[in-house]
Design a protein around this motif. Structure first.
Motif, PDB file in Angstrom:
ATOM      1  N   ILE A   1     -40.231 -54.463 -43.257  1.00  0.00           N
ATOM      2  CA  ILE A   1     -39.062 -54.210 -44.114  1.00  0.00           C
ATOM      3  C   ILE A   1     -38.313 -55.526 -44.374  1.00  0.00           C
ATOM      4  O   ILE A   1     -37.921 -55.817 -45.513  1.00  0.00           O
ATOM      5  CB  ILE A   1     -38.142 -53.163 -43.462  1.00  0.00           C
TER       6      ILE A   1
ATOM      7  N   ASP B   1     -40.425 -50.757 -51.215  1.00  0.00           N
ATOM      8  CA  ASP B   1     -39.291 -50.639 -50.303  1.00  0.00           C
ATOM      9  C   ASP B   1     -39.030 -49.169 -49.990  1.00  0.00           C
ATOM     10  O   ASP B   1     -38.753 -48.813 -48.842  1.00  0.00           O
ATOM     11  CB  ASP B   1     -38.071 -51.311 -50.925  1.00  0.00           C
TER      12      ASP B   1
ATOM     13  N   VAL C   1     -41.654 -48.016 -47.605  1.00  0.00           N
ATOM     14  CA  VAL C   1     -41.375 -48.495 -46.248  1.00  0.00           C
ATOM     15  C   VAL C   1     -40.271 -47.650 -45.622  1.00  0.00           C
ATOM     16  O   VAL C   1     -40.317 -47.342 -44.424  1.00  0.00           O
ATOM     17  CB  VAL C   1     -41.008 -49.999 -46.278  1.00  0.00           C
TER      18      VAL C   1
ATOM     19  N   GLN D   1     -37.785 -57.310 -48.060  1.00  0.00           N
ATOM     20  CA  GLN D   1     -36.470 -57.628 -48.605  1.00  0.00           C
ATOM     21  C   GLN D   1     -36.393 -59.106 -49.004  1.00  0.00           C
ATOM     22  O   GLN D   1     -35.831 -59.446 -50.044  1.00  0.00           O
ATOM     23  CB  GLN D   1     -35.384 -57.282 -47.586  1.00  0.00           C
TER      24      GLN D   1
ATOM     25  N   ASN E   1     -40.525 -45.643 -42.213  1.00  0.00           N
ATOM     26  CA  ASN E   1     -39.529 -45.787 -41.151  1.00  0.00           C
ATOM     27  C   ASN E   1     -39.038 -44.417 -40.701  1.00  0.00           C
ATOM     28  O   ASN E   1     -38.888 -44.164 -39.504  1.00  0.00           O
ATOM     29  CB  ASN E   1     -38.375 -46.666 -41.639  1.00  0.00           C
TER      30      ASN E   1
END
Length: 173
Positions: free
Chosen positions: A68, A134, A137, A72, A141
């Motif tokens: 992650i 993102d 992910v 980013q 998570n």
């Protein structure tokens, strides 16, 4: 730190269980010794499985956090590239106006502007893909968090099984 406390608590429970089993071995016959041995083996295997599950969940969580963070950082880099491409497009347009009287140079500048627009569109597509990645992910998570909750429940059940086995291993009055 929490996992270490859990491991120490499990170790203490296993030592107590082993001491109780040793005491019951002295009081009971050969048959009970065999049963106690199997109980110890099963408890040891279950404890080993629980500890390995904790380790792998913790390792997976660290890896997901790292992914992650890298995503980013990559998204920020793509944003900066896109901003620079926008600035280049503005500058190319300004140069085009300044050399409009020179037809060959003007044509070349238009072609460069079209290439810059293609690159800009590509960067925008990459930014969208990064956004989708993102989101993926984030879903991963969430899944890892749900797995951790399930493993926590499993560990609680293993602890309850240990208490049940302890109760079963005690000699009858």
């Amino acid at each position: 730190m929490i996992e270490r406390d859990r491991i120490e608590a499990l170790t203490e429970l296993m030592v107590e269980l082993e001491m109780d089993l040793d005491r019951s071995d002295l009081l009971s016959g050969r048959h009970r010794r065999g049963v106690a041995l199997w109980v110890r083996i099963v408890i040891g295997l279950v404890a080993l499985l629980a500890l390995s599950n904790l380790y792998f969940v913790n390792d997976l969580t660290d890896e997901v956090r790292l992914v992650i963070t890298r995503m980013q950082e990559m998204n920020q880099l793509f944003t900066r590239v896109s901003e620079r491409m926008d600035q280049m497009s503005v500058e190319v347009n300004a140069i085009e106006r300044n050399v409009f009287l020179m037809p060959v140079i003007s044509e070349q500048m238009r072609e460069m502007a079209s290439h810059v627009q293609v690159i800009e569109q590509s960067v925008a597509s990459m930014a969208q893909a990064t956004g989708r990645l993102d989101n993926s992910v984030a879903v991963i998570n969430t899944s890892v968090h749900e797995m951790a909750v399930r493993f926590h429940g499993l560990n609680q059940r293993v602890g309850a099984m240990g208490a049940d086995v302890d109760q079963m291993a005690r000699p009858l009055p």
